[in-house]
Design a protein around this motif. Structure first.
Motif, PDB file in Angstrom:
ATOM      1  N   ARG A 231      47.368  18.197  53.413  1.00  0.00           N
ATOM      2  CA  ARG A 231      48.142  17.142  54.059  1.00  0.00           C
ATOM      3  C   ARG A 231      49.613  17.238  53.696  1.00  0.00           C
ATOM      4  O   ARG A 231      50.476  16.813  54.463  1.00  0.00           O
ATOM      5  CB  ARG A 231      47.579  15.774  53.667  1.00  0.00           C
ATOM      6  CG  ARG A 231      46.228  15.468  54.281  1.00  0.00           C
ATOM      7  CD  ARG A 231      45.658  14.153  53.773  1.00  0.00           C
ATOM      8  NE  ARG A 231      45.252  14.225  52.368  1.00  0.00           N
ATOM      9  CZ  ARG A 231      45.901  13.721  51.353  1.00  0.00           C
ATOM     10  NH1 ARG A 231      47.029  13.058  51.552  1.00  0.00           N
ATOM     11  NH2 ARG A 231      45.441  13.830  50.118  1.00  0.00           N
ATOM     12  N   GLU A 232      49.927  17.770  52.534  1.00  0.00           N
ATOM     13  CA  GLU A 232      51.305  17.925  52.081  1.00  0.00           C
ATOM     14  C   GLU A 232      51.989  19.048  52.867  1.00  0.00           C
ATOM     15  O   GLU A 232      51.552  20.205  52.834  1.00  0.00           O
ATOM     16  CB  GLU A 232      51.337  18.237  50.585  1.00  0.00           C
ATOM     17  CG  GLU A 232      52.659  18.722  50.037  1.00  0.00           C
ATOM     18  CD  GLU A 232      53.814  17.775  50.342  1.00  0.00           C
ATOM     19  OE1 GLU A 232      54.826  18.256  50.873  1.00  0.00           O
ATOM     20  OE2 GLU A 232      53.681  16.570  50.049  1.00  0.00           O
ATOM     21  N   ALA A 233      53.066  18.723  53.579  1.00  0.00           N
ATOM     22  CA  ALA A 233      53.707  19.676  54.485  1.00  0.00           C
ATOM     23  C   ALA A 233      54.204  20.933  53.759  1.00  0.00           C
ATOM     24  O   ALA A 233      54.080  22.043  54.285  1.00  0.00           O
ATOM     25  CB  ALA A 233      54.873  18.994  55.205  1.00  0.00           C
ATOM     26  N   LEU A 234      54.750  20.760  52.570  1.00  0.00           N
ATOM     27  CA  LEU A 234      55.257  21.934  51.844  1.00  0.00           C
ATOM     28  C   LEU A 234      54.136  22.897  51.487  1.00  0.00           C
ATOM     29  O   LEU A 234      54.321  24.114  51.489  1.00  0.00           O
ATOM     30  CB  LEU A 234      55.985  21.490  50.568  1.00  0.00           C
ATOM     31  CG  LEU A 234      57.475  21.190  50.725  1.00  0.00           C
ATOM     32  CD1 LEU A 234      58.034  20.661  49.418  1.00  0.00           C
ATOM     33  CD2 LEU A 234      58.234  22.423  51.172  1.00  0.00           C
ATOM     34  N   ASP A 235      52.971  22.370  51.196  1.00  0.00           N
ATOM     35  CA  ASP A 235      51.845  23.231  50.848  1.00  0.00           C
ATOM     36  C   ASP A 235      51.315  23.979  52.072  1.00  0.00           C
ATOM     37  O   ASP A 235      50.570  24.953  51.934  1.00  0.00           O
ATOM     38  CB  ASP A 235      50.725  22.414  50.213  1.00  0.00           C
ATOM     39  CG  ASP A 235      51.116  21.897  48.832  1.00  0.00           C
ATOM     40  OD1 ASP A 235      52.044  22.470  48.229  1.00  0.00           O
ATOM     41  OD2 ASP A 235      50.508  20.910  48.381  1.00  0.00           O
ATOM     42  N   VAL A 236      51.645  23.501  53.264  1.00  0.00           N
ATOM     43  CA  VAL A 236      51.328  24.234  54.488  1.00  0.00           C
ATOM     44  C   VAL A 236      52.288  25.411  54.638  1.00  0.00           C
ATOM     45  O   VAL A 236      51.881  26.549  54.887  1.00  0.00           O
ATOM     46  CB  VAL A 236      51.439  23.307  55.724  1.00  0.00           C
ATOM     47  CG1 VAL A 236      51.264  24.112  57.009  1.00  0.00           C
ATOM     48  CG2 VAL A 236      50.422  22.190  55.645  1.00  0.00           C
ATOM     49  N   TYR A 237      53.586  25.130  54.481  1.00  0.00           N
ATOM     50  CA  TYR A 237      54.610  26.156  54.743  1.00  0.00           C
ATOM     51  C   TYR A 237      54.774  27.131  53.594  1.00  0.00           C
ATOM     52  O   TYR A 237      55.057  28.309  53.797  1.00  0.00           O
ATOM     53  CB  TYR A 237      55.948  25.467  55.032  1.00  0.00           C
ATOM     54  CG  TYR A 237      56.897  26.322  55.809  1.00  0.00           C
ATOM     55  CD1 TYR A 237      56.607  26.701  57.115  1.00  0.00           C
ATOM     56  CD2 TYR A 237      58.102  26.748  55.242  1.00  0.00           C
ATOM     57  CE1 TYR A 237      57.479  27.495  57.831  1.00  0.00           C
ATOM     58  CE2 TYR A 237      58.977  27.529  55.962  1.00  0.00           C
ATOM     59  CZ  TYR A 237      58.658  27.906  57.258  1.00  0.00           C
ATOM     60  OH  TYR A 237      59.530  28.689  57.962  1.00  0.00           O
ATOM     61  N   ALA A 238      54.581  26.640  52.376  1.00  0.00           N
ATOM     62  CA  ALA A 238      54.688  27.480  51.180  1.00  0.00           C
ATOM     63  C   ALA A 238      53.424  27.268  50.356  1.00  0.00           C
ATOM     64  O   ALA A 238      53.403  26.479  49.413  1.00  0.00           O
ATOM     65  CB  ALA A 238      55.934  27.123  50.372  1.00  0.00           C
ATOM     66  N   PRO A 239      52.337  27.955  50.696  1.00  0.00           N
ATOM     67  CA  PRO A 239      51.031  27.705  50.062  1.00  0.00           C
ATOM     68  C   PRO A 239      51.065  27.883  48.555  1.00  0.00           C
ATOM     69  O   PRO A 239      51.835  28.684  48.002  1.00  0.00           O
ATOM     70  CB  PRO A 239      50.119  28.761  50.717  1.00  0.00           C
ATOM     71  CG  PRO A 239      50.785  29.115  51.994  1.00  0.00           C
ATOM     72  CD  PRO A 239      52.258  29.003  51.730  1.00  0.00           C
ATOM     73  N   ASN A 240      50.202  27.142  47.884  1.00  0.00           N
ATOM     74  CA  ASN A 240      50.086  27.167  46.439  1.00  0.00           C
ATOM     75  C   ASN A 240      49.629  28.542  45.956  1.00  0.00           C
ATOM     76  O   ASN A 240      48.531  28.999  46.281  1.00  0.00           O
ATOM     77  CB  ASN A 240      49.081  26.081  46.000  1.00  0.00           C
ATOM     78  CG  ASN A 240      49.038  25.899  44.511  1.00  0.00           C
ATOM     79  OD1 ASN A 240      48.843  26.846  43.764  1.00  0.00           O
ATOM     80  ND2 ASN A 240      49.217  24.659  44.072  1.00  0.00           N
ATOM     81  N   GLU A 241      50.459  29.201  45.175  1.00  0.00           N
ATOM     82  CA  GLU A 241      50.142  30.558  44.719  1.00  0.00           C
ATOM     83  C   GLU A 241      49.028  30.569  43.669  1.00  0.00           C
ATOM     84  O   GLU A 241      48.268  31.545  43.575  1.00  0.00           O
ATOM     85  CB  GLU A 241      51.402  31.227  44.161  1.00  0.00           C
ATOM     86  CG  GLU A 241      52.480  31.462  45.214  1.00  0.00           C
ATOM     87  CD  GLU A 241      53.739  32.035  44.613  1.00  0.00           C
ATOM     88  OE1 GLU A 241      53.641  33.042  43.876  1.00  0.00           O
ATOM     89  OE2 GLU A 241      54.830  31.479  44.873  1.00  0.00           O
ATOM     90  N   ALA A 242      48.924  29.514  42.880  1.00  0.00           N
ATOM     91  CA  ALA A 242      47.865  29.466  41.866  1.00  0.00           C
ATOM     92  C   ALA A 242      46.493  29.436  42.531  1.00  0.00           C
ATOM     93  O   ALA A 242      45.564  30.127  42.104  1.00  0.00           O
ATOM     94  CB  ALA A 242      48.066  28.248  40.963  1.00  0.00           C
ATOM     95  N   ASP A 243      46.370  28.649  43.591  1.00  0.00           N
ATOM     96  CA  ASP A 243      45.108  28.628  44.333  1.00  0.00           C
ATOM     97  C   ASP A 243      44.817  30.000  44.929  1.00  0.00           C
ATOM     98  O   ASP A 243      43.679  30.501  44.870  1.00  0.00           O
ATOM     99  CB  ASP A 243      45.166  27.592  45.469  1.00  0.00           C
ATOM    100  CG  ASP A 243      45.093  26.173  44.953  1.00  0.00           C
ATOM    101  OD1 ASP A 243      44.624  25.975  43.811  1.00  0.00           O
ATOM    102  OD2 ASP A 243      45.502  25.254  45.696  1.00  0.00           O
ATOM    103  N   TYR A 256      44.897  29.605  56.227  1.00  0.00           N
ATOM    104  CA  TYR A 256      45.780  28.447  56.098  1.00  0.00           C
ATOM    105  C   TYR A 256      46.019  27.811  57.462  1.00  0.00           C
ATOM    106  O   TYR A 256      46.110  28.510  58.482  1.00  0.00           O
ATOM    107  CB  TYR A 256      47.116  28.857  55.486  1.00  0.00           C
ATOM    108  CG  TYR A 256      47.011  29.376  54.071  1.00  0.00           C
ATOM    109  CD1 TYR A 256      47.022  28.509  52.982  1.00  0.00           C
ATOM    110  CD2 TYR A 256      46.893  30.742  53.811  1.00  0.00           C
ATOM    111  CE1 TYR A 256      46.914  28.977  51.675  1.00  0.00           C
ATOM    112  CE2 TYR A 256      46.780  31.226  52.515  1.00  0.00           C
ATOM    113  CZ  TYR A 256      46.794  30.340  51.449  1.00  0.00           C
ATOM    114  OH  TYR A 256      46.687  30.808  50.162  1.00  0.00           O
ATOM    115  N   ALA A 257      46.162  26.472  57.468  1.00  0.00           N
ATOM    116  CA  ALA A 257      46.451  25.765  58.710  1.00  0.00           C
ATOM    117  C   ALA A 257      47.054  24.413  58.382  1.00  0.00           C
ATOM    118  O   ALA A 257      46.675  23.769  57.397  1.00  0.00           O
ATOM    119  CB  ALA A 257      45.188  25.591  59.549  1.00  0.00           C
ATOM    120  N   GLY A 258      47.985  23.965  59.214  1.00  0.00           N
ATOM    121  CA  GLY A 258      48.551  22.640  59.014  1.00  0.00           C
ATOM    122  C   GLY A 258      49.778  22.422  59.865  1.00  0.00           C
ATOM    123  O   GLY A 258      50.136  23.240  60.717  1.00  0.00           O
ATOM    124  N   VAL A 259      50.432  21.282  59.623  1.00  0.00           N
ATOM    125  CA  VAL A 259      51.638  20.908  60.354  1.00  0.00           C
ATOM    126  C   VAL A 259      52.728  20.583  59.348  1.00  0.00           C
ATOM    127  O   VAL A 259      52.499  19.845  58.377  1.00  0.00           O
ATOM    128  CB  VAL A 259      51.382  19.689  61.267  1.00  0.00           C
ATOM    129  CG1 VAL A 259      52.691  19.198  61.885  1.00  0.00           C
ATOM    130  CG2 VAL A 259      50.378  20.036  62.354  1.00  0.00           C
TER     131      VAL A 259
END
Length: 389
Positions: A231-243, A256-259
């Motif tokens: 749901r967090e927009a930044l995590d859509v555009y710049a995915p979490n590298e640790a995950d 990955y998918a989101g808005v």
């Protein structure tokens, strides 16, 4: 023994695929299918062959068809030749050729009826007789995890479950808010409920005939795919590298998918060790824009997050969810969709889809440098003197 008998001596029941509409171009030429991607033209077709085509409805085995063909002055050899050509062109299916997983679905009339349009669609892209039923049946032994239960994630989860995926787990924290509600996603009654609980109910309600039961030969296997739809927009555009590092290390493919703002994002689909991942995306972006890490750190600060009003257009979120689910299903069914190693973006108001390759980076933990996404399996039919696509 004629060519359409199997090794066990039983007969198949050839059926012209119901998804392909049939029309006569002229008195001696038949076209199966409407679109260029599926259309097959058969010529010449004499009156006897035209009448015989009407018999191919999946209700009759070959012995009966041979007998009825003789009444049309068609020999068994001629019948075999016609069926072989139609099968090679992807026009013929066999409702009796499937396997144990498809038999389970066939034995549940309510489930089979719900999934009939999906089966018809799969028959067009899996051309061999029985392949569509086997593919649809195999979905019930697949486990997928969706990370995120907002407008995009919950809808993806519902679509995957509704399409026959046997187990769809949805992970998210907090409680559902009014802005999470979406047609096809969380309903209004979920507001105030824990997102994970509401999404779990949504998935169960969407499953055709209910989730697979123990002892039915269709228990979901190991995790096959993670769909990250934060749901967090930044995590859509710049995915979490640790995950990403955790998933790559475990060998789990992820999509990955989101808005973010007014842009929808689908991809990349990451094949661990084979395609560029979130780490590659970050390293490549930093090389092109050295100021990117500084910007990202500011945007991710607690103050910025608290002040931000998330933008998530409902129609755009629904489009993203549908495309992401379709790419996930293509992968789960054994194909490599266009998001493999690539990110697709679409922005309001013009909605022009564009694709950007995510190249493996030499310094990334994923080790994908030097590997390629592979070749997509092809079932193209070669040219034939009397049959053409």
């Amino acid at each position: 023994m004629c060519g359409w008998y199997d090794d066990g001596g039983s007969t198949m029941h050839p059926m012209l695929k119901p998804a392909l509409r049939r029309a006569w171009r002229d008195r001696a030429t038949v076209q199966f299918g409407i679109t260029p991607a599926q259309a097959v033209v058969v010529s010449p077709v004499d009156p006897a062959t035209g009448h015989f085509l009407e018999l191919l409805d999946g209700t009759q085995g070959l012995p009966i068809l041979y007998e009825r063909a003789r009444a049309l002055d068609m020999t068994p050899e001629r019948v075999d030749e016609l069926l072989a050509r139609l099968t090679a062109a992807g026009v013929v299916d066999d409702p009796t050729a499937s396997g144990p997983a498809a038999d389970v679905l066939r034995g549940r009339a309510d489930t089979a009826e719900r999934l009939r349009p999906d089966l018809a669609s799969l028959s067009l892209i899996h051309p061999e007789p029985g392949d569509a039923a086997r593919t649809l049946g195999a979905r019930r032994a697949i486990r997928v995890q969706v990370r995120g239960a907002g407008r995009v994630g919950a809808t993806i989860a519902a679509v995957l479950s509704g399409a026959g995926v046997g187990r769809v787990d949805v992970l998210d924290g907090g409680v559902a808010r009014p802005g999470d509600v979406a047609p096809g996603g969380l309903p209004e009654r979920a507001v105030g409920e824990r997102r994970s609980t509401a999404a779990g109910r949504l998935v169960r309600d969407a499953a055709p005939g209910g989730p697979p039961r123990q002892g039915r030969g269709a228990e979901p296997d190991a995790l096959r795919l993670i769909v990250a739809a934060p749901r967090e927009a930044l995590d859509v555009y710049a995915p979490n590298e640790a995950d990403a590092e955790e998933w790559v290390g475990a060998g789990i493919p992820h999509l990955y998918a989101g808005v973010v703002e007014a842009t929808g994002v689908v991809g990349p689909l990451v094949l661990p060790g084979g395609t560029g991942c979130a780490g590659c995306l970050s390293l490549g972006r930093t090389e092109r824009d050295p100021g990117w890490p500084r910007l990202l750190a500011q945007w991710r600060s607690g103050r910025q997050r608290r002040a931000a009003t998330p933008a998530c257009d409902l129609a755009l979120a629904t489009a993203v969810a549908g495309l992401a689910a379709a790419h996930a299903l293509a992968f789960l069914d054994g194909d490599l969709p266009e998001t493999t190693g690539s990110r697709w973006e679409v922005s309001l108001p013009r909605l022009d889809w564009r694709s950007t390759p995510i190249e493996p980076h030499r310094d990334c933990f994923c080790g994908a440098v030097g590997n390629t996404r592979g070749e997509r399996a092809s079932a193209a039919v070669g040219p034939h003197d009397t049959m053409a696509r």
